[in-house]
Design an enzyme around this catalytic site. Structure first.
Site, PDB file in Angstrom:
ATOM      1  N   HIS A  11      -3.118  66.648 -40.762  1.00  0.00           N
ATOM      2  CA  HIS A  11      -3.925  67.127 -41.672  1.00  0.00           C
ATOM      3  C   HIS A  11      -3.213  67.954 -42.782  1.00  0.00           C
ATOM      4  CE1 HIS A  11      -7.450  69.996 -42.716  1.00  0.00           C
ATOM      5  NE2 HIS A  11      -8.181  69.087 -42.232  1.00  0.00           N
ATOM      6  N   ASP A  24      -0.853  71.984 -33.748  1.00  0.00           N
ATOM      7  CA  ASP A  24      -2.033  72.205 -34.456  1.00  0.00           C
ATOM      8  C   ASP A  24      -3.058  71.465 -33.407  1.00  0.00           C
ATOM      9  OD1 ASP A  24      -4.382  71.435 -35.514  1.00  0.00           O
ATOM     10  OD2 ASP A  24      -3.641  70.652 -37.256  1.00  0.00           O
ATOM     11  N   GLN A  82      -8.177  69.859 -32.930  1.00  0.00           N
ATOM     12  CA  GLN A  82      -8.766  68.868 -32.149  1.00  0.00           C
ATOM     13  C   GLN A  82      -8.597  68.393 -30.903  1.00  0.00           C
ATOM     14  OE1 GLN A  82     -11.429  67.357 -33.871  1.00  0.00           O
ATOM     15  NE2 GLN A  82     -10.771  67.884 -36.167  1.00  0.00           N
ATOM     16  N   LYS A  92     -14.618  74.584 -34.455  1.00  0.00           N
ATOM     17  CA  LYS A  92     -14.644  73.430 -34.043  1.00  0.00           C
ATOM     18  C   LYS A  92     -14.632  73.402 -32.347  1.00  0.00           C
ATOM     19  CE  LYS A  92     -11.423  71.537 -37.266  1.00  0.00           C
ATOM     20  NZ  LYS A  92     -12.202  70.743 -38.335  1.00  0.00           N
ATOM     21  N   CYS A 115      -9.022  64.861 -45.164  1.00  0.00           N
ATOM     22  CA  CYS A 115      -7.991  65.699 -45.416  1.00  0.00           C
ATOM     23  C   CYS A 115      -6.644  65.120 -44.937  1.00  0.00           C
ATOM     24  CB  CYS A 115      -8.003  67.183 -44.816  1.00  0.00           C
ATOM     25  SG  CYS A 115      -9.584  67.776 -45.668  1.00  0.00           S
TER      26      CYS A 115
HETATM   27  N1  PMP Z   1      -5.797  70.412 -38.293  1.00  0.00           N
HETATM   28  C1  PMP Z   1      -6.744  69.295 -37.716  1.00  0.00           C
HETATM   29  C2  PMP Z   1      -6.124  68.279 -36.892  1.00  0.00           C
HETATM   30  C3  PMP Z   1      -7.975  69.480 -38.379  1.00  0.00           C
HETATM   31  O1  PMP Z   1      -8.925  68.354 -37.905  1.00  0.00           O
HETATM   32  C4  PMP Z   1      -8.662  70.423 -38.946  1.00  0.00           C
HETATM   33  C5  PMP Z   1      -9.722  70.248 -39.698  1.00  0.00           C
HETATM   34  N2  PMP Z   1     -10.548  69.096 -40.069  1.00  0.00           N
HETATM   35  C6  PMP Z   1      -7.567  71.339 -39.519  1.00  0.00           C
HETATM   36  C7  PMP Z   1      -6.175  71.233 -38.922  1.00  0.00           C
HETATM   37  C8  PMP Z   1      -8.062  72.519 -40.225  1.00  0.00           C
HETATM   38  O2  PMP Z   1      -9.106  73.380 -39.862  1.00  0.00           O
HETATM   39  P1  PMP Z   1      -9.716  74.475 -40.512  1.00  0.00           P
HETATM   40  O3  PMP Z   1     -10.114  73.937 -41.696  1.00  0.00           O
HETATM   41  O4  PMP Z   1     -10.831  75.010 -39.347  1.00  0.00           O
HETATM   42  O5  PMP Z   1      -8.766  75.424 -40.999  1.00  0.00           O
END
Ligand code: PMP
Length: 407
Positions: free
Chosen positions: A123, A200, A203, A226, A364
């Protein structure tokens, strides 16, 4: 087991009863954010009504109550991911801020030419903070490629290590491909080179049990929103031995021990990394969300969601010209797809008219789009409150849109 409880569970999420353009909502955008159960919303409301005061600084009753709730939430987050100590839990705004914290603070320990390994399926929140560090300190970014089915190339990964490698930062589960990366094995490899690893877990934490001691990771980041908690709160786990060495991320109140114009000393971990008034109400509500998840049981959730994902994969695979991106065994509860040459935005917009909420675009993760030579994808992502009927609505909706748009 969850199948039979689904209607009881759905009652806890009032928003799921929404009608969209006169049709029942099928909310299939859970990888972007999850809906909130009543207990989480009520926990926020109740704290504002009964236990709201700024934390840590107050001797008065309400301040003590708010402080207790915040610190209990820290203990709860620690137990949820099996961190050895709550001192190793830093509250952040979410995964993005957690990665920025590590890149910024641990990054200050790096020198020009030091190397950080990330992957092609990250991401943007696990790419851009490291690029900013590259611009500031001249570090070198190295990228693990993935194969077309969505599996990281582990041989390529092993070959990226040199005596300048200082950090590996990888996603546990891809938010586009659904790949569950073998992070435990990847951490073992990194540690054999003496290199720490940030996971990270944005997910993964909502979908299956994540145990930082079992993974043996050095940092782990996730977002409250999430995992059925509120927005604006998340957590970073950091191994205390590393956190102790790292300089503060931001300066301000709460994170200092003493301040004079000549010299300021800092609080111990985790407070050293929590400048300013924290989102203490969000932290408490996050703890309530984690209790709720544990009540349902992460093993039940993982089991139900993987059955739902398999069912959705079967239904969608049967649609002519539909291409699914990411086909790894045991993949997470997300399906990204395109149908023929239908633009992802057209598909998403027309599905919305049928009450089906999916996400469109690059999610993203533009490097994944570049890998497949596409501009964007449509993504359906599932939660334990979704049903097979909603998957049927998705499949029928896609067929209907395809008929309308395909020549
Ligand atoms: N890493 C991953 C794998 C994600 O899916 C996301 C959110 N789509 C993020 C990081 C970023 O999370 P946040 O916007 O809640 O900081």
């Amino acid at each position: 087991m969850l199948n039979t409880q689904c209607s009881i569970i759905r009652e806890q999420f009032p928003i799921l009863a929404t009608e969209v353009y006169g049709r029942p909502l099928a909310y299939l955008d859970n990888a972007a954010t999850t809906q909130k159960p009543r207990c989480v919303v009520e926990a926020e409301r109740d704290q504002y009504y009964t236990a709201n005061a700024n934390v840590h600084r107050g001797v008065h009753y309400l301040s003590q109550q708010a402080t207790d709730l915040l610190e209990q939430a820290r203990v709860r987050v620690a137990s949820f991911i099996n961190a050895p100590s709550e001192q190793e839990i830093i509250f952040t705004r979410g995964t993005t801020e957690a990665v920025n914290l590590v890149a910024s603070s641990y990054g200050q320990l790096l020198k020009e030419g030091d190397e950080v390994i990330i992957s092609e399926m990250e991401h943007h929140s696990n790419i851009v903070p490291w690029q900013l560090l590259r611009d500031r300190r001249g570090i070198v970014l190295k990228v693990i490629p993935f194969c077309d089915d969505g599996i990281l190339d582990l041989n390529a990964y092993k070959a990226l290590f040199t005596d300048r490698t200082r950090m590996v930062s990888i996603t546990h589960v891809s938010n586009v491909l659904g790949t569950v990366n073998p992070v435990q094995e990847m951490i073992r490899v990194a540690h054999s080179h003496g290199v720490p690893v940030l996971v990270d877990a944005a997910q993964s934490v909502p979908h299956f049990r994540v145990d930082v001691q079992q993974l043996d990771c050095d940092f782990l980041a996730f977002s409250g929103h999430k995992v059925y908690g509120p927005t604006g709160i998340g957590a970073l786990y950091g191994r205390s031995a590393l956190l102790e060495q790292m300089p503060p991320y931001q300066g301000g109140g709460e994170m200092i021990s003493t301040v004079s114009f000549d010299r300021t000393t800092f609080e111990d971990i985790p407070y050293k990394f929590e400048a300013g008034t924290p989102n203490y109400v969000g932290a408490h509500a996050l703890a309530v969300a984690l209790d709720y998840i544990d009540e349902i049981g992460l093993d039940n959730i993982a089991d139900y969601e993987s059955r739902l994902t398999r069912y959705a994969t079967e239904r969608l695979s049967a649609i002519p010209d539909l291409r699914i991106f990411g086909n790894t065994p045991g993949k997470g509860a997300v399906i990204s797809f395109l149908v023929g040459d239908i633009h992802h935005l057209d598909m998403g917009t027309l599905l919305d008219r049928l009450g089906i909420a999916v996400r469109t675009g690059h999610h993203c993760a533009q490097l994944i789009m570049t890998h497949y030579g596409v501009e964007g994808m449509v993504r359906a992502s599932f939660s334990f409150y979704n049903t097979e009927a909603e998957i049927d609505a998705l499949a029928e909706g896609i067929i209907r849109v395809a008929k309308m748009l395909q020549k």
